[in-house]
Write a protein that holds these residues in place. Structure first.
Motif, mmCIF file in Angstrom:
data_model
loop_
_atom_site.group_PDB
_atom_site.id
_atom_site.type_symbol
_atom_site.label_atom_id
_atom_site.label_comp_id
_atom_site.label_asym_id
_atom_site.label_seq_id
_atom_site.Cartn_x
_atom_site.Cartn_y
_atom_site.Cartn_z
ATOM 1 N N ALA A 1 -3.890 6.618 -3.252
ATOM 2 C CA ALA A 1 -4.864 6.068 -2.299
ATOM 3 C C ALA A 1 -6.112 5.576 -3.033
ATOM 4 O O ALA A 1 -6.674 4.537 -2.698
ATOM 5 C CB ALA A 1 -5.226 7.119 -1.254
ATOM 6 N N GLN A 2 -6.529 6.313 -4.040
ATOM 7 C CA GLN A 2 -7.678 5.885 -4.840
ATOM 8 C C GLN A 2 -7.343 4.596 -5.600
ATOM 9 O O GLN A 2 -8.164 3.690 -5.705
ATOM 10 C CB GLN A 2 -8.065 6.991 -5.829
ATOM 11 N N ASP A 3 -6.126 4.536 -6.108
ATOM 12 C CA ASP A 3 -5.709 3.343 -6.849
ATOM 13 C C ASP A 3 -5.586 2.121 -5.944
ATOM 14 O O ASP A 3 -5.828 1.000 -6.370
ATOM 15 C CB ASP A 3 -4.364 3.591 -7.548
ATOM 16 N N ASP A 4 -5.209 2.335 -4.692
ATOM 17 C CA ASP A 4 -5.122 1.213 -3.749
ATOM 18 C C ASP A 4 -6.485 0.544 -3.586
ATOM 19 O O ASP A 4 -6.578 -0.664 -3.437
ATOM 20 C CB ASP A 4 -4.629 1.686 -2.381
ATOM 21 N N VAL A 5 -7.523 1.353 -3.608
ATOM 22 C CA VAL A 5 -8.879 0.816 -3.479
ATOM 23 C C VAL A 5 -9.224 -0.016 -4.719
ATOM 24 O O VAL A 5 -9.798 -1.106 -4.621
ATOM 25 C CB VAL A 5 -9.907 1.952 -3.281
ATOM 26 N N GLY B 1 -0.648 12.020 3.030
ATOM 27 C CA GLY B 1 0.345 11.452 2.114
ATOM 28 C C GLY B 1 0.139 9.999 1.800
ATOM 29 O O GLY B 1 1.062 9.317 1.433
ATOM 30 N N ALA B 2 -1.059 9.465 1.939
ATOM 31 C CA ALA B 2 -1.276 8.047 1.663
ATOM 32 C C ALA B 2 -1.697 7.812 0.237
ATOM 33 O O ALA B 2 -2.231 8.679 -0.392
ATOM 34 C CB ALA B 2 -2.332 7.506 2.606
ATOM 35 N N ALA B 3 -1.488 6.550 -0.262
ATOM 36 C CA ALA B 3 -1.845 6.281 -1.631
ATOM 37 C C ALA B 3 -2.168 4.862 -1.981
ATOM 38 O O ALA B 3 -2.201 4.024 -1.139
ATOM 39 C CB ALA B 3 -0.714 6.746 -2.490
ATOM 40 N N VAL B 4 -2.340 4.564 -3.304
ATOM 41 C CA VAL B 4 -2.929 3.291 -3.755
ATOM 42 C C VAL B 4 -2.265 2.581 -4.922
ATOM 43 O O VAL B 4 -1.704 3.208 -5.755
ATOM 44 C CB VAL B 4 -4.350 3.580 -4.206
ATOM 45 N N ALA B 5 -2.478 1.242 -5.027
ATOM 46 C CA ALA B 5 -1.870 0.473 -6.099
ATOM 47 C C ALA B 5 -2.843 0.020 -7.150
ATOM 48 O O ALA B 5 -4.001 -0.120 -6.876
ATOM 49 C CB ALA B 5 -1.204 -0.755 -5.505
ATOM 50 N N ARG C 1 0.847 -1.186 0.000
ATOM 51 C CA ARG C 1 0.000 0.000 0.000
ATOM 52 C C ARG C 1 0.888 1.244 0.000
ATOM 53 O O ARG C 1 2.017 1.228 0.499
ATOM 54 C CB ARG C 1 -0.922 0.004 1.228
ATOM 55 N N TRP C 2 0.350 2.308 -0.537
ATOM 56 C CA TRP C 2 1.136 3.521 -0.716
ATOM 57 C C TRP C 2 1.714 4.054 0.598
ATOM 58 O O TRP C 2 2.860 4.515 0.646
ATOM 59 C CB TRP C 2 0.302 4.610 -1.394
ATOM 60 N N HIS C 3 0.911 3.996 1.669
ATOM 61 C CA HIS C 3 1.417 4.555 2.929
ATOM 62 C C HIS C 3 2.677 3.814 3.402
ATOM 63 O O HIS C 3 3.441 4.352 4.192
ATOM 64 C CB HIS C 3 0.327 4.536 4.018
ATOM 65 N N GLU C 4 2.898 2.598 2.895
ATOM 66 C CA GLU C 4 4.087 1.830 3.282
ATOM 67 C C GLU C 4 5.346 2.294 2.540
ATOM 68 O O GLU C 4 6.453 2.072 3.013
ATOM 69 C CB GLU C 4 3.861 0.346 2.999
ATOM 70 N N VAL C 5 5.159 2.904 1.384
ATOM 71 C CA VAL C 5 6.326 3.312 0.570
ATOM 72 C C VAL C 5 6.334 4.812 0.272
ATOM 73 O O VAL C 5 7.221 5.295 -0.429
ATOM 74 C CB VAL C 5 6.363 2.533 -0.769
#
Length: 293
Positions: free
Chosen positions: A259-263, A285-289, A84-88
């Motif tokens: 974050a939207q992409d992670d969903v 600052g969170a994000a998505v894959a 997940r984005w928040h991890e990287v």
């Protein structure tokens, strides 16, 4: 005359269809060789995926099977789809690697790399960040498109910001072994002369087919600039790559996009609930894959 013309046309059509029939036959053979799949392995192993592995191994079914089985084993332990984005996100703060907001002339997703903006020391985290963005780029490929393009800006690059040879080798192995036929082209824009020595060493680990996709571009070399412009519209291309567009990386905006992409990724892979609970505590600052094919 019309009879001969029709026969010729029919024969030509058969010749055109033959490779496609052979391709389908090889895909079916590989599918049978893999045996029954389930869960994420089944989602991953689409016909398009099997074709990529076959192409990477010159349509040798046994070699493609071995390669694909090694990827499935790697994915089951590394779990790239679960990153997940928040991890990287910390890796991406300087904008050293991100997905562009434009595509190339062929509709491919574009990744922008700026190795001179290296901001961390952990090689494992750097590779994890790259893997996350690879998965994200795949999620955002348009239907029918399998490959992506890379733009690499060497501004500020030096041996002090360069990755060690061993890390470069590990990274190349992951990309070649587990993301075959995903790179369409990589443009290295104005690499410094000292990079050439590094490239000579790294090139040794790269498959010849892949190394041919790497293009060195120098602004004063008309041929290389024209080649690059055949892939990109100059109105979309950032000025640092010889285009006309002004581009400024905004980490918070990019994080929201991720974050939207992670969903989307979680929905594709079937673990929506896990992400739903994780996203509740996301900071700005969170994000998505994205969703691989």
């Amino acid at each position: 005359m019309s009879i001969f013309r029709r026969r010729g046309s029919s024969q030509q059509q058969q010749e055109q269809d033959q490779p496609e029939v052979q391709s389908e036959s090889k895909v079916n053979e590989l599918k049978a060789g893999l045996g029954p799949l389930s869960g994420r392995s089944l989602l991953y192993c689409t016909d398009a995926c099997l074709r990529r592995y076959l192409e990477a191994r010159n349509w040798n079914v046994e070699k493609a099977k071995k390669m694909l089985e090694e990827t499935l084993a790697w994915r089951s332990t590394y779990k790239p789809e679960e990153i997940r984005w928040h991890e990287v996100a910390a890796e991406g703060e300087t904008g050293k690697l991100f997905r562009a907001n434009f595509r190339d002339r062929f509709g491919r997703t574009v990744l922008i790399l700026k190795p001179g903006l290296q901001n961390t020391k952990s090689m494992d985290n750097q590779i994890r960040h790259l893997v996350y963005l690879m998965e994200n780029a795949m999620l955002n490929l348009p239907e029918g498109q399998e490959e992506m393009a890379w733009l690499i800006d060497f501004t500020g690059w030096s041996f002090t910001t360069n990755v060690p040879i061993r890390t470069a080798k590990d990274t190349i192995n992951i990309l070649q072994d587990h993301y075959p036929q995903r790179l369409a082209v990589a443009f290295l824009y104005t690499p410094p002369r000292i990079f050439e020595a590094f490239w000579k060493i790294v090139k040794f680990f790269i498959d010849p087919k892949t190394s041919q996709k790497v293009k060195f571009v120098y602004p004063k070399n008309k041929e290389s600039v024209e080649l690059m412009r055949s892939y990109f519209d100059v109105d979309n291309l950032p000025t640092e790559f010889g285009g006309k567009a002004t581009m400024k990386y905004d980490h918070e905006d990019f994080s929201r996009l991720m974050a939207q992409d992670d969903v989307k990724a979680a929905k594709f892979w079937g673990f929506d609930q896990k992400v739903a609970s994780a996203t509740t505590g996301y900071a700005a600052g969170a994000a998505v894959a994205p969703e691989p094919v």
